[in-house]
Design a protein around this motif. Structure first.
Motif, PDB file in Angstrom:
ATOM      1  N   ALA A  14       7.229 -34.458  53.679  1.00  0.00           N
ATOM      2  CA  ALA A  14       6.770 -33.848  52.440  1.00  0.00           C
ATOM      3  C   ALA A  14       6.646 -34.880  51.327  1.00  0.00           C
ATOM      4  CB  ALA A  14       7.738 -32.732  52.022  1.00  0.00           C
ATOM      5  N   SER A  15       7.556 -35.836  51.288  1.00  0.00           N
ATOM      6  CA  SER A  15       7.506 -36.868  50.251  1.00  0.00           C
ATOM      7  C   SER A  15       6.741 -38.110  50.687  1.00  0.00           C
ATOM      8  CB  SER A  15       8.929 -37.279  49.843  1.00  0.00           C
ATOM      9  OG  SER A  15       9.615 -36.197  49.271  1.00  0.00           O
ATOM     10  N   HIS A  16       6.389 -38.196  51.973  1.00  0.00           N
ATOM     11  CA  HIS A  16       5.657 -39.343  52.513  1.00  0.00           C
ATOM     12  C   HIS A  16       4.655 -38.844  53.546  1.00  0.00           C
ATOM     13  CE1 HIS A  16       9.341 -41.213  50.884  1.00  0.00           C
ATOM     14  NE2 HIS A  16       8.548 -42.225  50.614  1.00  0.00           N
ATOM     15  N   TYR A  53       7.173 -33.389  40.672  1.00  0.00           N
ATOM     16  CA  TYR A  53       7.987 -32.200  40.922  1.00  0.00           C
ATOM     17  C   TYR A  53       7.155 -30.965  41.227  1.00  0.00           C
ATOM     18  CZ  TYR A  53      11.207 -35.510  38.900  1.00  0.00           C
ATOM     19  OH  TYR A  53      11.923 -36.659  38.633  1.00  0.00           O
ATOM     20  N   ARG A  54       6.195 -31.166  42.113  1.00  0.00           N
ATOM     21  CA  ARG A  54       5.419 -30.066  42.667  1.00  0.00           C
ATOM     22  C   ARG A  54       5.642 -30.046  44.180  1.00  0.00           C
ATOM     23  NH1 ARG A  54       5.063 -28.862  38.037  1.00  0.00           N
ATOM     24  NH2 ARG A  54       3.186 -28.680  36.765  1.00  0.00           N
ATOM     25  N   TYR A  60      13.651 -33.820  52.735  1.00  0.00           N
ATOM     26  CA  TYR A  60      12.379 -34.051  52.052  1.00  0.00           C
ATOM     27  C   TYR A  60      11.802 -35.433  52.294  1.00  0.00           C
ATOM     28  CZ  TYR A  60      12.152 -29.554  49.857  1.00  0.00           C
ATOM     29  OH  TYR A  60      12.030 -28.210  49.657  1.00  0.00           O
ATOM     30  N   ILE A  61      12.573 -36.334  52.886  1.00  0.00           N
ATOM     31  CA  ILE A  61      11.963 -37.570  53.356  1.00  0.00           C
ATOM     32  C   ILE A  61      11.037 -37.270  54.533  1.00  0.00           C
ATOM     33  CG2 ILE A  61      12.495 -39.778  54.508  1.00  0.00           C
ATOM     34  CD1 ILE A  61      13.009 -39.833  51.550  1.00  0.00           C
ATOM     35  N   PRO A  88       4.944 -24.133  56.751  1.00  0.00           N
ATOM     36  CA  PRO A  88       4.843 -25.589  56.782  1.00  0.00           C
ATOM     37  C   PRO A  88       4.824 -26.120  55.346  1.00  0.00           C
ATOM     38  CG  PRO A  88       3.187 -24.552  58.196  1.00  0.00           C
ATOM     39  CD  PRO A  88       3.776 -23.467  57.359  1.00  0.00           C
ATOM     40  N   ILE A  89       5.614 -27.172  55.092  1.00  0.00           N
ATOM     41  CA  ILE A  89       5.671 -27.775  53.756  1.00  0.00           C
ATOM     42  C   ILE A  89       4.731 -28.969  53.748  1.00  0.00           C
ATOM     43  CG2 ILE A  89       7.157 -28.842  52.031  1.00  0.00           C
ATOM     44  CD1 ILE A  89       9.446 -27.175  53.171  1.00  0.00           C
ATOM     45  N   LEU A  90       3.696 -28.869  52.933  1.00  0.00           N
ATOM     46  CA  LEU A  90       2.603 -29.841  52.983  1.00  0.00           C
ATOM     47  C   LEU A  90       2.932 -31.112  52.213  1.00  0.00           C
ATOM     48  CD1 LEU A  90      -0.440 -27.453  52.355  1.00  0.00           C
ATOM     49  CD2 LEU A  90       0.835 -27.836  54.462  1.00  0.00           C
ATOM     50  N   LEU A  91       3.448 -30.966  51.017  1.00  0.00           N
ATOM     51  CA  LEU A  91       3.537 -32.105  50.111  1.00  0.00           C
ATOM     52  C   LEU A  91       4.617 -31.826  49.081  1.00  0.00           C
ATOM     53  CD1 LEU A  91       1.730 -34.731  49.689  1.00  0.00           C
ATOM     54  CD2 LEU A  91       0.694 -33.482  47.797  1.00  0.00           C
ATOM     55  N   ALA A  92       5.375 -32.847  48.722  1.00  0.00           N
ATOM     56  CA  ALA A  92       6.353 -32.732  47.641  1.00  0.00           C
ATOM     57  C   ALA A  92       6.316 -34.018  46.828  1.00  0.00           C
ATOM     58  CB  ALA A  92       7.756 -32.486  48.187  1.00  0.00           C
ATOM     59  N   SER A  93       6.089 -33.902  45.547  1.00  0.00           N
ATOM     60  CA  SER A  93       6.090 -35.080  44.668  1.00  0.00           C
ATOM     61  C   SER A  93       7.471 -35.187  44.042  1.00  0.00           C
ATOM     62  CB  SER A  93       5.004 -34.956  43.599  1.00  0.00           C
ATOM     63  OG  SER A  93       5.113 -33.722  42.909  1.00  0.00           O
ATOM     64  N   ARG A  94       8.259 -36.056  44.596  1.00  0.00           N
ATOM     65  CA  ARG A  94       9.653 -36.198  44.189  1.00  0.00           C
ATOM     66  C   ARG A  94       9.948 -37.628  43.789  1.00  0.00           C
ATOM     67  NH1 ARG A  94      13.770 -32.655  46.363  1.00  0.00           N
ATOM     68  NH2 ARG A  94      12.902 -30.559  46.465  1.00  0.00           N
TER      69      ARG A  94
END
Length: 898
Positions: free
Chosen positions: A339-341, A656-657, A335-336, A747-753
């Motif tokens: 998605a997280s950046h 956490y979305r 997730y680095i 494709p994973i666009l975005l993750a707020s972690r």
């Protein structure tokens, strides 16, 4: 004051706090007694335990980058340099070259002494610039790790030959890293988060490196030093017995085994301070006894200071690893990867592409001019250094500063590359002889090493009254269909500015083709006004519905590509995704449906934005719970391609979305393949077999999602689909149904972690985010979509109405470099690092041995095969405009020529 205290502690330790009295008999429990007795009778008893010690520090994890530089200096390097002076047998390792660079920048007065310690074999340095997420970068960025690592050190540290690559923290290895390292002269790896032991890791071409892993964590020996004496001795004895049971299998004397003290400053330093007392305790053991056992004299292998380089040199003579592993080990901290950046990793990928484009055309321009005098070598080197600087330490304490620093590095690299690229292609375009051609020249540049077709768009301006209509012609004066958009008119209805779209065909490999705009009185394309939910052409029939496409019919293959039963094609959906950016977990943390939102939950209003001979554009705008989605779907009429451009707007940063995009294919258990640096991985086939070790117990082949390169593809026996992607993380299984067999490329666009550092930052990423994807379908097999996936991201460059030299020297269509085989790819073309020759790096993409011919636009006098970092190895056949080279399957080859 802090530095003085630490140095004093080190010096006290070196004298020994609790040495054994001569011939003291130690009383152990039975298990320890038996281990020591067995060890004393083993071949290893006549050898040594080689201790290499270092400190693991991310560029910035324990604190902000500049604070970490100070800490590395004051808490580690300066005290250890003093210890090297005070303790003649002490040795140390430094994991990477960037730490050496920053230390010598802070202490130029220590350069001579530092190099002297290297020459004595008392300092060993890892062969890469930083310890990166290997799957995060392009192949060329990974190659440059060794330019700024092994090559920089050879050039700047009195010829030091780095032989060991450290990357101890990240639980992931990309499959071509052994080949890259080996061909850079770095033949050994040290990493953890893996099975303990000594083994080989082999790349697909057969290149292999020797690897040592202390097991799950690099703190293994640190933990031993924190134990009570007898417990620590028992563990050391058990490790030694385990070692000689598996290794020391060659009939030579003086066997060795490794231990590695690796620790961080934020940890309790008591175990570190116990190093020399433990060594003295262990080395002083001569007589042992236990309840019910006789007193015996033992001879144990002595612990002595070493470096990793020294260990690998000695172990080669006494131990032959029995295990060879090969394949991709996907990163557990995926997730680095974007998605997280998202903003940072988008800039990273664009920088990777732009830098090689800039190198190629800057080199071509220099060759055209017959001199590298104007070659922007210094700017390119600084851009590459910035591009490869961000390591695995995103977030952390002060993580907002770290993350901004890394983003700025990527932005600088991309900006410099773009500026160099534009200057180079403008220079080249100015050298074209247009002959009798009429109109405004539009020069289209192809940076890829195969002839390609593709849609080009460019903006153009006119003086008032000059243009009421526009036409485009190729170099043969044949009219080319165009589509005109974004028109701005003067008050007399003449065109002030416009964007022109057209299909460029057969643009040569690493070359250009020229087109000519002429003004006319002909009308322009108008925006479409009605839409019944269906659009089609010779390639596809698309039907739009709520959330996305309900149908994609491939007319050529006669198959329905998608199954819209659960998700629509292109549908954006959001999940609950509680987890850290990285961390000590044994499996990739999966999202769940405790929160679930999707576009198809409400009505989607699609409308035609633009239509013409080149493409039809269908758009929508629709709110979701935490953001607004705007999407443009382009169906191209001159090539088999559908683009999905997505803007995620006004994202409020709710923690956490996770946002994903769905391409639900009509495949059950489709064969999924994705791009990795200098290669491709087919899921379930090309990964490391088994698990990653005692902590990472899950099958490596089942790790998901994955870090991907430019594309991901899926096939069955009937057809294949390839998705080109601007994001660097993707999945293929339904995250809402673990039992589903359907193949859903996502494709994973975005993750707020959140950073896993206890004082780390949240990765909110509030604001607007843009994404780009492109779909094509083809006969089964990822090789049929590989070039498409690469080309979508590495777009044509163009120069509109270049400033012309007085005398043109180039034809209006030309290839500068090309390859005889379609399975080969030129990854870059550049000036050599050490002289004024040119360097080409190529790789084999499809798994086939090849006798390659490289066609060059000018005469080649001589050519040589080199190492990855450009050391000459052998002469190649060069005649006229052709260089011949044998390229093995999956091989990466570097050569230079003049």
């Amino acid at each position: 004051m802090k530095r003085v205290l630490i140095l004093s502690a080190l010096l006290i330790c070196s004298m020994g706090l609790s040495p054994l009295r001569a011939q003291e008999t130690l009383n152990f429990d039975v298990e320890t007694y038996d281990l020591l007795k067995a060890l004393s009778k083993s071949k290893l008893s006549d050898g040594h335990i080689l201790l290499f010690n270092t400190t693991h520090e991310d560029i910035a994890w324990l604190d902000e980058p500049e604070i970490c530089k100070i800490d590395r200096d004051e808490k580690w390097l300066t005290p250890y340099i003093e210890k090297l002076r005070a303790v003649p047998d002490f040795k140390m390792d430094i994991e990477q070259s960037s730490i050496v660079m920053e230390y010598l920048h802070r202490h130029p007065e220590e350069r001579e002494a530092f190099i002297d310690f290297i020459d004595q074999g008392r300092i060993g340095i890892g062969g890469a610039y930083v310890q990166a997420y290997e799957g995060m970068y392009s192949g060329e960025s990974l190659a440059r790790q060794f330019y700024w690592g092994a090559k920089w050190m050879e050039n700047n540290l009195n010829g030091y030959q780095a032989s060991t690559y450290y990357n101890v923290d990240v639980p992931g290895r990309t499959m071509q890293m052994p080949q890259l390292a080996k061909k850079a002269g770095v033949e050994n790896f040290v990493f953890s988060r893996h099975i303990k032991g000594l083994f080989y890791w082999e790349s697909p071409d057969g290149s292999r490196v020797r690897c040592y892993s202390p097991g799950n964590h690099y703190m293994d020996f640190y933990n031993l030093l924190g134990m009570e004496d007898e417990e620590g001795i028992q563990k050391m004895a058990r490790d030694a017995v385990d070692w000689y049971t598996l290794y020391n299998n060659l009939p030579t004397k003086n066997p060795v085994m490794p231990v590695m003290l690796n620790y961080e400053f934020i940890w309790d330093q008591t175990p570190v301070e116990n190093l020399e007392p433990f060594i003295q305790k262990w080395n002083g053991i001569q007589y042992i006894t236990a309840a019910g056992r006789e007193k015996i004299k033992v001879s144990l292998p002595k612990i002595i200071f070493s470096t990793a380089d020294e260990f690998f040199e000695k172990v080669e003579k006494t131990s032959l690893p029995q295990k060879v592993i090969k394949g991709e080990r996907p990163n557990m901290w995926v997730y680095i990867h974007g998605a997280s950046h998202q903003h940072a990793l988008k800039a990273s990928r664009e920088g990777d592409i732009a830098l090689t484009q800039a190198e190629k055309f800057a080199t071509i321009n220099a060759l055209l001019e017959g001199s590298f005098a104007r070659y922007p070598e210094d700017r390119l080197q600084k851009a590459w250094e910035a591009k490869i600087y961000p390591d695995h330490g995103w977030g952390g304490k002060g993580g907002n500063v770290t993350d901004r620093t890394f983003l700025q590095k990527f932005l600088f690299a991309r900006s410099e590359a773009d500026a160099i690229l534009q200057a180079s292609i403008k220079d080249i375009a100015g050298k074209i002889d247009h002959g009798e051609q009429q109109g405004i020249p539009i020069v289209v540049f192809n940076s890829l090493s195969w002839e390609r077709d593709g849609v080009v768009d460019f903006d153009i301006k006119f003086d008032k009254g000059k243009a009421f209509g526009l036409q485009l012609f190729n170099r043969l004066n044949q009219a080319i269909p165009i589509q005109i958009s974004k028109v701005v008119n003067y008050d007399d209805n003449s065109i002030a500015s416009a964007r022109i779209h057209f299909m460029a065909e057969e643009v040569p490999s690493i070359g250009f083709a020229t087109y000519y705009v002429q003004t006319s009185n002909k009308g322009r394309n108008e925006k479409g006004s009605s839409f019944d939910g269906v659009v089609e052409n010779n390639y596809y029939r698309l039907r739009f519905g709520n959330g996305g496409l309900e149908q994609i019919l491939d007319k050529e293959l006669g198959v329905e590509l998608i199954d819209p039963g659960k998700f629509k094609a292109g549908e954006i959906f959001a999940l609950n995704s509680v987890g850290n950016g990285a961390g000590e977990f044994s499996a990739v943390q999966q999202p769940d449906t405790k929160f679930f939102d999707r576009l198809s939950a409400s009505e989607t209003r699609w409308s035609v934005q633009e239509e013409g001979p080149v493409f039809t554009s269908i758009v929508m705008r629709q709110p979701m719970q935490d953001a607004i989605v705007e999407m443009e779907v382009k169906l191209y009429h001159t090539t088999k391609k559908i683009d999905f451009d997505v803007d995620l707007l006004n994202w409020n940063g709710t923690m956490y979305r996770e946002f994903r995009m769905a391409f639900p294919l009509g495949l059950d258990n489709g064969r999924v393949t994705y791009e990795v640096p200098f290669g491709a991985v087919t899921v379930g086939e090309d990964e490391l077999k088994g698990t990653g070790g005692e902590f990472y117990k899950g099958e490596v082949s089942k790790i998901r999602p994955r870090a991907i390169g430019n594309w991901i593809s899926a096939s069955d026996s009937d057809y294949g689909v390839t998705i080109a992607s601007s994001v660097v993380t993707a999945d293929w299984q339904d995250p809402t149904d673990s039992l589903s067999q359907k193949t859903i490329l996502q494709p994973i666009l975005l993750a707020s972690r959140k950073s896993c550092h206890h004082e780390g930052n949240d990765y909110h990423q509030t604001g607007d985010h843009s994404f780009s994807f492109s779909l094509t379908s083809h006969k089964p097999g990822w090789r049929n979509g590989r070039q498409f996936g690469t080309a979508h991201n590495e777009k044509f460059q163009k120069v509109v109405n270049p400033i012309r030299y007085r005398i043109g020297v180039l034809r209006n269509k030309q290839s500068f470099f090309s390859l005889s085989e379609s399975n080969l790819v030129i990854s870059t073309l550049k000036k050599a690092e050490d002289d004024n020759t040119a360097v080409i790096r190529i790789f084999e993409a499809d798994g086939q041995d090849s006798d390659a011919k490289i066609n060059v636009f000018n005469t080649v006098d001589s050519a040589w095969r080199t190492s990855l970092i450009e050391k000459t190895e052998s002469e190649l056949r060069a005649k006229d405009n052709t260089i011949s080279i044998e390229v093995g399957h999956n091989a990466i080859e570097t050569l230079k020529f003049k």
